[in-house]
Design an enzyme around this catalytic site. Structure first.
Site, mmCIF file in Angstrom:
data_model
loop_
_atom_site.group_PDB
_atom_site.id
_atom_site.type_symbol
_atom_site.label_atom_id
_atom_site.label_comp_id
_atom_site.label_asym_id
_atom_site.label_seq_id
_atom_site.Cartn_x
_atom_site.Cartn_y
_atom_site.Cartn_z
ATOM 1 N N LYS A 38 5.483 31.375 8.358
ATOM 2 C CA LYS A 38 4.645 30.174 8.176
ATOM 3 C C LYS A 38 3.921 30.216 6.834
ATOM 4 C CE LYS A 38 0.357 29.906 10.177
ATOM 5 N NZ LYS A 38 -0.637 29.629 9.137
ATOM 6 N N ASN A 39 3.330 31.355 6.512
ATOM 7 C CA ASN A 39 2.482 31.385 5.314
ATOM 8 C C ASN A 39 3.277 31.481 4.014
ATOM 9 O OD1 ASN A 39 0.377 31.010 7.009
ATOM 10 N ND2 ASN A 39 -0.368 33.115 6.957
ATOM 11 N N CYS B 164 -14.212 25.068 10.297
ATOM 12 C CA CYS B 164 -12.983 25.309 11.040
ATOM 13 C C CYS B 164 -13.159 26.398 12.067
ATOM 14 C CB CYS B 164 -11.846 25.649 10.110
ATOM 15 S SG CYS B 164 -11.491 27.357 9.941
ATOM 16 N N ARG C 254 -14.626 27.935 5.444
ATOM 17 C CA ARG C 254 -13.549 28.339 4.534
ATOM 18 C C ARG C 254 -13.711 27.587 3.220
ATOM 19 N NH1 ARG C 254 -8.062 28.713 8.078
ATOM 20 N NH2 ARG C 254 -7.149 29.752 6.301
ATOM 21 N N ASP D 228 -4.739 38.303 10.626
ATOM 22 C CA ASP D 228 -4.004 37.389 11.512
ATOM 23 C C ASP D 228 -3.496 38.061 12.782
ATOM 24 O OD1 ASP D 228 -4.487 35.406 9.720
ATOM 25 O OD2 ASP D 228 -2.523 35.484 8.779
ATOM 26 N N ARG E 199 1.561 25.547 16.172
ATOM 27 C CA ARG E 199 1.384 25.440 14.715
ATOM 28 C C ARG E 199 2.114 26.559 13.980
ATOM 29 N NH1 ARG E 199 -4.457 24.932 12.575
ATOM 30 N NH2 ARG E 199 -3.147 25.257 10.771
#
Ligand code: EPU
Length: 419
Positions: free
Chosen positions: A22-23, A116, A121, A307, A399
Site C-alpha cells: 500500500k505505502n 486523525c 499529523r 504499522d 483500506r
C-alpha cells in the site's frame, strides 16, 4: 456498515502470497501524473486506498484501468491542480499529490485533512521542504495553495525527522528540476526505494534511496514506465502475527527477508521460528503458547515499524508474561487497546507506553475497528479468542488489506462478512 464475524480458537494451515505494498503504490500512483505517456503498474493491491487514489487521478484528468493487479494510467489532459476536500478526507496520504502536482503544473491546492485516528499529523516538514525548493505557500483556513515562484530550484534539505511522506513529497517536487536536490536525514523505507526506482525508470536520476542521504537530479520530460510494486511488509508481518497467536504453521510467500528483519528477533523471543527456505519464501512455526517480549519500541526504518505495533500487541495479549510497548512515531496509536480489552486482554497505557499482561485466553465479543492497523489487530485477537467475535467498521481493514477474509478462510479460519 460491514462487519466481520469470526469463530476463533482454530489453527491456521497452508500458504499465502503477499500483496503489493500500500505505502508504495500510493506515491507511485501520484508519480504517474508527471508523465504524459501510459504507465503500467503490476502487483497493484486491490484495496480501498488504491480506489480512492484512482478517484483522485480521474478527478485530475487521467484515465485508468485496473484489472488482475495491473493498473494502467493513461495519458490525458491534466485539467486541474486541486484535490477536493472529500477526497483529502478519505485518505490522509493524498497529501503526496502535492509534490507531483507542483512538479507537473507549477501549482497545487489541497485542504488540510484535519485530525486523525493516529493523533495530529502536521505537514510542516513537507511545506518547509517545498519552500526550500522555491515554492510559495499560502495557508488559509485549512486550505493550502502552493505555487512555484519562477521555477523549482535545487536545494540542500535537512529533515528534522526522517518522515516518509515528506521524503516522498520532496522527491516528487524536486524531480522536475534539472539542478541537484539533496535530502539529508531522509526516510529509508523500502517504499522510498520503490518510488525512486519508478521515477528513475521515467527518466530521473535519483541516488541514495534507502540511505539517509538522497540526491535527486530531475528531468524535464518523463518517459512512460512499467513497474512491479514491492511486497507489503506490514501485511506479511500481520499474517505472521495471525499464525503465532493461533499456534500455527504457515508458509508466507513473496516477502524478502530484509523487509522483515526488524521483527524476526521479536518472533524468536516469543518462541516462534521463522525459516526462510529461499530468498522470498518463509515458514513460521509457532509454539502452543507464546512468551512475552521485553520492550517493543517503534522506530523509523530499519527499526521496528509503527504499522505493526497494533497487530504485534494483539499477538502478545495471550503470551505468557508481560510485554512493554513504546510508541515513538505517532502521538495516539493505542486506540485498539480498549477494543482488545473487550476480548479480555489486559493492557494498561500511559502516554506513549503500553503494558500488556498476557492472559491465558481471550473470549469473543462485539468490537469496533478504529483505524487500519487496529482493525488488523482485532482480527488477530479474534482468530485466537474462544467463541464468536463480531468486528464492525471493517472499512478500515479494506483500506490496506486485500481480500483478508478470503485469505484467512483459505487457511482454515471460520470467518464471514455481513452487512
Ligand atoms: N510529522 C510531522 N510533520 C510533518 C510530517 C510528519 O510532525 O510534516 C510527524 C507525524 O505526525 C508523525 C511522524 O512525523 O508523528 C512520522 O510521520 P511520517 O511523515 O513518517 O508518516 P507518513 O508519511 O504520514 C507513512 C505511512 C504510515 C506509516 C508512517 C511511518 C504512507 C501512505 N503512510 O505515513 O502508514 O505509519 O509513514 O512509517 O506511506 C499505515 O500504513 O497504516 C500507515 C499509517
Amino acid at each position: 456498515m460491514q462487519k466481520l464475524i469470526i469463530e476463533g480458537s482454530r489453527e491456521l494451515r497452508g500458504e499465502i502470497r503477499i500483496q503489493g505494498a500500500k505505502n508504495s503504490i500510493l506515491p507511485i500512483m501520484a508519480a504517474t501524473l508527471l508523465c504524459d505517456e501510459e504507465c503500467i503498474i503490476y502487483n497493484c493491491p486491490d484495496i480501498l486506498d488504491v480506489k480512492t487514489t484512482i478517484e483522485i487521478l480521474q478527478y485530475l484528468g487521467r484515465s485508468t484501468t485496473f484489472e488482475d493487479s495491473v493498473l494502467t494510467v493513461k495519458p490525458g489532459n491534466l485539467k486541474k491542480s486541486d484535490i477536493p476536500e472529500f477526497l483529502m478526507r478519505k485518505m490522509r496520504s493524498s497529501i503526496v499529490f502535492l509534490g507531483a502536482l507542483i512538479s507537473k503544473t507549477g501549482k497545487a491546492e489541497v485542504t488540510l485533512p484535519g485530525g486523525c485516528e493516529l493523533g495530529p499529523r502536521p505537514i510542516d516538514m513537507h511545506l518547509s521542504g517545498f519552500k526550500q525548493l522555491g515554492v510559495r505557500i499560502n495557508e488559509n483556513h485549512g486550505k493550502i495553495e502552493c505555487s512555484v515562484i519562477k521555477r523549482i530550484k535545487g536545494a540542500e534539505i535537512m529533515l528534522p525527522f526522517p518522515s516518509v511522506g515528506t521524503t516522498e513529497n520532496i522527491m516528487l517536487a524536486a524531480v522536475s528540476c534539472e539542478e541537484v536536490t539533496t535530502i539529508r536525514n531522509a526516510a529509508r523505507e523500502p517504499e522510498i526505494v520503490d518510488l525512486a526506482n519508478f521515477l528513475n525508470k521515467m527518466g530521473a536520476s535519483i541516488d541514495g534511496a534507502g540511505e539517509s542521504t538522497i540526491t535527486i537530479k530531475g528531468c524535464k520530460k518523463f518517459n512512460s514506465a512499467s513497474h512491479k510494486i514491492i511486497p507489503d511488509r506490514i501485511v506479511a508481518i500481520t499474517y505472521l502475527c495471525a499464525a503465532a497467536i493461533t499456534g500455527s504453521r504457515l508458509v508466507i510467500k513473496g516477502i524478502p527477508k530484509n523487509f522483515i528483519n526488524s521483527v524476526i528477533p521479536l518472533f524468536e523471543e516469543t518462541g516462534c521460528l521463522i525459516k526462510f527456505f529461499d530468498e522470498k519464501n518463509l515458514q513460521i512455526y509457532s509454539p502452543e503458547r507464546l512468551q512475552s517480549v521485553k520492550t517493543v519500541r517503534t522506530m523509523p526504518y530499519p527499526g521496528f515499524p509503527t504499522d505493526v505495533q497494533a497487530p504485534v500487541m494483539a499477538m502478545l495479549t495471550t503470551a505468557f508474561g508481560t510485554s512493554v510497548f513504546v510508541e515513538t512515531i505517532f502521538g495516539s496509536r493505542y486506540k485498539h487497546v480498549d477494543e482488545l480489552a473487550r476480548l479480555g486482554a489486559n493492557i494498561k497505557t500511559e502516554g506513549s507506553v503500553a503494558i500488556v499482561d498476557g492472559v491465558k485466553n481471550l473470549s469473543g465479543a462485539n468490537v469496533s475497528a478504529t483505524d487500519l492497523r487496529g482493525a488488523a489487530a482485532l482480527v488477530i485477537a479474534a482468530l485466537a479468542a474462544e467463541g464468536v467475535t463480531i468486528i464492525s467498521n471493517i472499512g478500515y481493514l479494506k483500506r490496506g488489506y486485500e481480500k483478508m477474509e478470503d485469505n484467512l478462510r483459505s487457511l482454515g479460519a471460520v470467518i464471514k462478512q455481513s452487512m
